[in-house]
Design a protein around this motif. Structure first.
Motif, mmCIF file in Angstrom:
data_model
loop_
_atom_site.group_PDB
_atom_site.id
_atom_site.type_symbol
_atom_site.label_atom_id
_atom_site.label_comp_id
_atom_site.label_asym_id
_atom_site.label_seq_id
_atom_site.Cartn_x
_atom_site.Cartn_y
_atom_site.Cartn_z
ATOM 1 N N HIS A 198 22.473 -48.890 -17.737
ATOM 2 C CA HIS A 198 21.110 -48.853 -17.216
ATOM 3 C C HIS A 198 20.878 -49.929 -16.154
ATOM 4 O O HIS A 198 20.051 -49.754 -15.272
ATOM 5 C CB HIS A 198 20.084 -48.951 -18.346
ATOM 6 N N ARG A 204 22.242 -48.379 -13.001
ATOM 7 C CA ARG A 204 21.314 -47.329 -12.560
ATOM 8 C C ARG A 204 20.073 -47.947 -11.916
ATOM 9 O O ARG A 204 19.603 -47.486 -10.877
ATOM 10 C CB ARG A 204 20.916 -46.448 -13.741
ATOM 11 N N ARG A 252 21.022 -49.291 -8.428
ATOM 12 C CA ARG A 252 21.193 -48.197 -7.463
ATOM 13 C C ARG A 252 19.856 -47.589 -7.047
ATOM 14 O O ARG A 252 19.625 -47.315 -5.873
ATOM 15 C CB ARG A 252 22.087 -47.108 -8.057
ATOM 16 N N THR A 253 18.989 -47.383 -8.027
ATOM 17 C CA THR A 253 17.671 -46.801 -7.728
ATOM 18 C C THR A 253 16.862 -47.741 -6.845
ATOM 19 O O THR A 253 16.240 -47.302 -5.870
ATOM 20 C CB THR A 253 16.909 -46.526 -9.038
ATOM 21 N N THR A 296 28.102 -51.037 -8.723
ATOM 22 C CA THR A 296 26.828 -50.710 -8.090
ATOM 23 C C THR A 296 27.032 -49.930 -6.797
ATOM 24 O O THR A 296 26.248 -49.063 -6.454
ATOM 25 C CB THR A 296 26.032 -51.996 -7.778
#
Length: 67
Positions: free
Chosen positions: A3, A6, A9-10, A53
């Protein structure tokens, strides 16, 4: 902890979109860049590598197509 990767990256994707839409000096862009750098730092502190990442593109894939 996937997480964290994630989230990094987001946050990076959101910052890039803000740069494209509003420019680098826009307050929203600057805020999203802070969020992205903080998320990346947290992932790094948890032991994730930069390559986690920012994965390398698959052979034959344009590196710019991910955003």
């Amino acid at each position: 902890m996937p997480h964290r990767i994630r989230a990094a990256r987001t946050a990076q994707r959101d910052a890039v979109r803000a740069i494209t839409a509003h420019g680098l000096a826009h307050p929203l862009t600057l805020t999203l860049l802070v969020v992205a750098s903080t998320a990346a730092a947290r992932a790094w502190d948890r032991g994730h590598r930069v390559a986690d990442t920012h994965p390398s593109p698959a052979p034959g894939q344009d590196a710019r197509s991910g955003c």
